[in-house]
Design a protein around this motif. Structure first.
Motif, short mmCIF file in Angstrom:
data_model
loop_
_atom_site.label_atom_id
_atom_site.label_comp_id
_atom_site.label_asym_id
_atom_site.label_seq_id
_atom_site.Cartn_x
_atom_site.Cartn_y
_atom_site.Cartn_z
N ALA A 112 32.20 -25.96 0.87
CA ALA A 112 31.24 -24.87 0.58
C ALA A 112 31.27 -23.85 1.72
O ALA A 112 31.37 -22.64 1.49
CB ALA A 112 29.83 -25.45 0.41
N ASN A 113 31.20 -24.33 2.95
CA ASN A 113 31.20 -23.40 4.08
C ASN A 113 32.54 -22.68 4.21
O ASN A 113 32.58 -21.49 4.56
CB ASN A 113 30.83 -24.12 5.38
CG ASN A 113 29.33 -24.27 5.53
OD1 ASN A 113 28.57 -23.86 4.66
ND2 ASN A 113 28.88 -24.84 6.64
N ALA A 114 33.63 -23.38 3.93
CA ALA A 114 34.95 -22.74 4.02
C ALA A 114 35.07 -21.65 2.96
O ALA A 114 35.63 -20.58 3.20
CB ALA A 114 36.06 -23.77 3.84
N SER A 123 24.30 -34.48 8.67
CA SER A 123 25.12 -33.60 9.50
C SER A 123 26.43 -33.28 8.79
O SER A 123 26.89 -34.06 7.94
CB SER A 123 25.44 -34.28 10.83
OG SER A 123 24.27 -34.78 11.43
N THR A 124 27.03 -32.15 9.16
CA THR A 124 28.34 -31.77 8.60
C THR A 124 29.42 -32.51 9.39
O THR A 124 29.53 -32.34 10.60
CB THR A 124 28.55 -30.25 8.72
OG1 THR A 124 27.45 -29.61 8.09
CG2 THR A 124 29.85 -29.81 8.08
N VAL A 125 30.19 -33.35 8.69
CA VAL A 125 31.16 -34.19 9.40
C VAL A 125 32.54 -34.13 8.74
O VAL A 125 32.65 -33.83 7.55
CB VAL A 125 30.69 -35.68 9.42
CG1 VAL A 125 29.47 -35.86 10.30
CG2 VAL A 125 30.43 -36.20 8.00
N ARG A 140 20.23 -22.66 4.82
CA ARG A 140 20.63 -21.53 5.66
C ARG A 140 19.53 -21.29 6.68
O ARG A 140 18.34 -21.38 6.35
CB ARG A 140 20.73 -20.26 4.80
CG ARG A 140 21.76 -20.29 3.73
CD ARG A 140 21.43 -19.25 2.66
NE ARG A 140 20.17 -19.56 1.97
CZ ARG A 140 19.52 -18.73 1.16
NH1 ARG A 140 19.98 -17.52 0.95
NH2 ARG A 140 18.40 -19.10 0.56
N GLU A 141 19.90 -20.96 7.91
CA GLU A 141 18.89 -20.57 8.88
C GLU A 141 18.22 -19.31 8.35
O GLU A 141 18.85 -18.48 7.72
CB GLU A 141 19.53 -20.33 10.25
CG GLU A 141 19.97 -21.63 10.89
CD GLU A 141 20.69 -21.43 12.22
OE1 GLU A 141 20.46 -20.42 12.87
OE2 GLU A 141 21.49 -22.31 12.56
N GLY A 142 16.95 -19.19 8.62
CA GLY A 142 16.20 -18.04 8.12
C GLY A 142 15.56 -18.33 6.75
O GLY A 142 14.58 -17.70 6.39
C1 UGA Z 1 25.64 -21.58 6.51
C2 UGA Z 1 25.67 -21.82 4.99
O1 UGA Z 1 25.37 -20.60 4.31
C3 UGA Z 1 24.67 -22.91 4.60
O2 UGA Z 1 24.77 -23.17 3.21
C4 UGA Z 1 24.97 -24.17 5.40
O3 UGA Z 1 24.04 -25.19 5.11
C5 UGA Z 1 24.91 -23.85 6.89
O4 UGA Z 1 25.86 -22.81 7.19
C6 UGA Z 1 25.23 -25.09 7.64
O5 UGA Z 1 26.37 -25.54 7.56
O6 UGA Z 1 24.33 -25.68 8.24
P1 UGA Z 1 24.02 -20.20 8.13
O7 UGA Z 1 24.97 -20.58 9.22
O8 UGA Z 1 22.56 -20.36 8.35
O9 UGA Z 1 24.34 -21.06 6.81
O10 UGA Z 1 24.29 -18.68 7.82
P2 UGA Z 1 24.83 -17.81 6.60
O11 UGA Z 1 23.69 -17.19 5.90
O12 UGA Z 1 25.81 -18.56 5.79
O13 UGA Z 1 25.60 -16.67 7.42
C7 UGA Z 1 26.70 -17.01 8.24
C8 UGA Z 1 27.30 -15.77 8.89
O14 UGA Z 1 27.97 -14.99 7.92
C9 UGA Z 1 26.30 -14.85 9.57
O15 UGA Z 1 26.82 -14.45 10.81
C10 UGA Z 1 26.19 -13.66 8.63
O16 UGA Z 1 25.88 -12.46 9.29
C11 UGA Z 1 27.61 -13.63 8.05
N1 UGA Z 1 27.69 -12.98 6.74
C12 UGA Z 1 27.03 -13.49 5.67
C13 UGA Z 1 28.48 -11.84 6.58
O17 UGA Z 1 29.11 -11.36 7.55
N2 UGA Z 1 28.55 -11.26 5.36
C14 UGA Z 1 27.89 -11.75 4.27
O18 UGA Z 1 28.02 -11.16 3.19
C15 UGA Z 1 27.11 -12.89 4.44
#
Ligand code: UGA
Length: 462
Positions: free
Chosen positions: A217-219, A121-123, A155-157
């Motif tokens: 990474a997420n930030a 989990s992310t903590v 990533r979801e999807g």
């Molecule tokens: C994100 C990270 O990309 C993963 O690496 C990480 O493991 C995951 O969070 C997590 O912490 O569990 P995710 O939430 O599935 O993954 O979705 P992303 O593909 O990162 O997209 C996040 C949001 O950003 C979406 O709403 C998407 O529409 C938006 N987005 C993405 C944009 O607005 N522009 C972009 O260029 C890319």
């Protein structure tokens, strides 16, 4: 190998099924009876492409089982992955780690032999050390429960692909990179099939670094999206096109085009809450100034949603009262049914509160959207959502929206105004079909729209 996975949400269920795919014997554990029942039947309780097939395969093969019984889990294996949620605490920025703590506190006293508990989990940084204290306090005499960290980047999807062929594997150990221990061996053995077939870098480090890798990474990803969306605001003001700009700057390999998709911004169960939790934790550690820029990242992101609402009001001639708006998309991104902190649904909610008759369609997220926002209107198809609409909004870039036939939509809609919140639609084709096309971050002149009553209050752009 035998292993358990605690938590069967997007992360845990995917991890459990993928570990079975790698040849391991896996027991998935959750407190939610109904969810476990469905998983036992081979049903994935959420939408994730590719997951139903491998889940069913390994439920059938007997390699993947599910339970709500912690004692059974304690007996089943010596390696336990923890993938339960760490949502934002109500009314605060900080992450709520009670579910992770709960797993450790419940599992530890049931262990009858040494075990390794692997947090995924992310903590907030420092959680693993705290969990070790909880484990030490709860275990029986003579039993050691070792906490290690192994953040997840899926990533979801794309969850299956990201789990089976990761970019990197990060392992956080109390003793850092130099530690040679049974715990390290067990975790490395679990991932050995991945490394044998499609090797990726393995970074072994200390617990704090491994925890911070994930939130950083997420930030960074959130910052990248908000950067382009901030530039997008300037593009709107200056009459420039953010998509061309993103292509151009993205060609510099130091910048890269990915995650420069301007539009409605980021949502979901991870990025928004992770940047807030990062700020909160930095503050607790006395490093609050370091992360204050994330507040701006958050604000830019939320402003895009308001901008979309403002554009819709303009497109409707100044008021939403008596207007019908079709919102195409409810999920936070395509190929997901997840509507947690979804920009699409947030915009739909704001439009409804401002008096618009709002009708939402999403290929997968409708049930979740209905549960969260029961007062909005919902339709069973994109065309049905557009029936009688004065303005059509594209809020999630599902392929089926990109492929919509503008002539077919024109037959059912009242107005001819398309607002593209994801810069994904073929604007020229829609314009040629008589639509006024407007996209976030593209202050390109709008040609006078033809034959439409709805466009009496036509949006004037730079
Ligand atoms: C994100 C990270 O990309 C993963 O690496 C990480 O493991 C995951 O969070 C997590 O912490 O569990 P995710 O939430 O599935 O993954 O979705 P992303 O593909 O990162 O997209 C996040 C949001 O950003 C979406 O709403 C998407 O529409 C938006 N987005 C993405 C944009 O607005 N522009 C972009 O260029 C890319």
């Amino acid at each position: 190998m035998r292993m358990t996975v605690f938590g069967t949400g997007y992360l845990g269920a995917t991890h459990a099924a993928c570990m079975a795919e790698l040849g391991h014997e896996v027991l998935g554990v959750d407190v939610d009876e109904a969810k476990i029942e469905r998983l036992r039947r081979g049903e994935v309780p959420f939408y994730e492409p590719g997951l139903p097939e491998i889940l069913q395969r390994h439920v059938d093969s007997g390699r993947l089982k599910f339970t709500t019984d912690y004692a059974e889990a304690a007996e089943f294996a010596d390696l336990h992955f923890i993938g339960v949620g760490t949502p934002q605490r109500k009314g605060e920025f900080a992450a709520d780690t009670t579910y992770v703590e709960g797993v450790v506190a419940r599992l530890s006293p049931l262990l009858t032999r040494d075990a390794v508990l692997v947090g995924k989990s992310t903590v907030p940084v420092g959680t693993a050390v705290r969990l070790q204290g909880i484990a030490d306090w709860h275990v029986r005499g003579g039993v050691r429960a070792e906490i290690v960290w192994n953040p997840e980047f899926l990533r979801e999807g794309f969850a299956v692909k990201d789990t089976l062929t990761p970019d990197r594997i990060v392992i956080g150990l109390p003793g850092g990179a130099d530690e040679q221990s049974p715990a390290r061996e067990l975790v490395e053995e679990a991932y050995a099939p991945i490394l044998a077939s499609d090797p990726c870098p393995v970074i072994v480090t200390d617990l704090a670094t491994s925890e911070l890798v994930k939130v950083s990474a997420n930030a960074f990803l959130a910052t990248k999206i908000s950067f382009i969306n901030a530039v997008s605001e300037v593009c709107e003001a200056a009459g420039a096109d953010v998509t061309v700009l993103a292509d151009a700057i993205g060609m510099d390999p130091r910048i890269g085009r990915r995650f420069l998709g301007a539009g409605l911004g980021f949502g979901g169960g991870c990025l928004p809450k992770d940047i807030r939790a990062f700020m909160a934790r930095a503050g607790e550690l006395g490093a609050d100034e370091a992360m204050t820029f994330l507040r701006e990242v958050d604000s830019i992101n939320m402003r895009r949603r308001e901008r979309m609402v403002d554009l819709t009001v303009e497109a409707c001639g100044g008021t939403l009262i008596g207007k019908t708006v079709a919102v195409l998309g409810a999920a936070f991104k395509p190929n997901s049914d997840d509507v947690r902190d979804s920009p699409a649904l947030n915009v739909a909610g704001m439009l409804s509160l401002k008096g618009a008759q709002t009708v939402v369609f999403d290929p997968q997220g409708l049930d979740n959207a209905r549960a969260l926002f029961p007062t909005l209107g919902y339709a069973d198809s994109a065309l049905a959502a557009c029936e009688g609409a004065d303005v059509v909004l594209v809020a999630t870039e599902w392929a089926e929206f990109v492929e919509l036939d503008p002539a077919a939509v024109a037959e059912v809609a009242r107005g001819r105004f398309l607002l593209d919140g994801r810069n994904c639609m073929p604007g020229d084709a829609w314009r040629e079909a008589g639509w006024t096309y407007r996209a976030l971050g593209r202050g390109i002149p709008v040609r006078p729209a033809s034959h439409t009553a709805a466009n009496s209050g036509r949006l004037v752009t730079s």
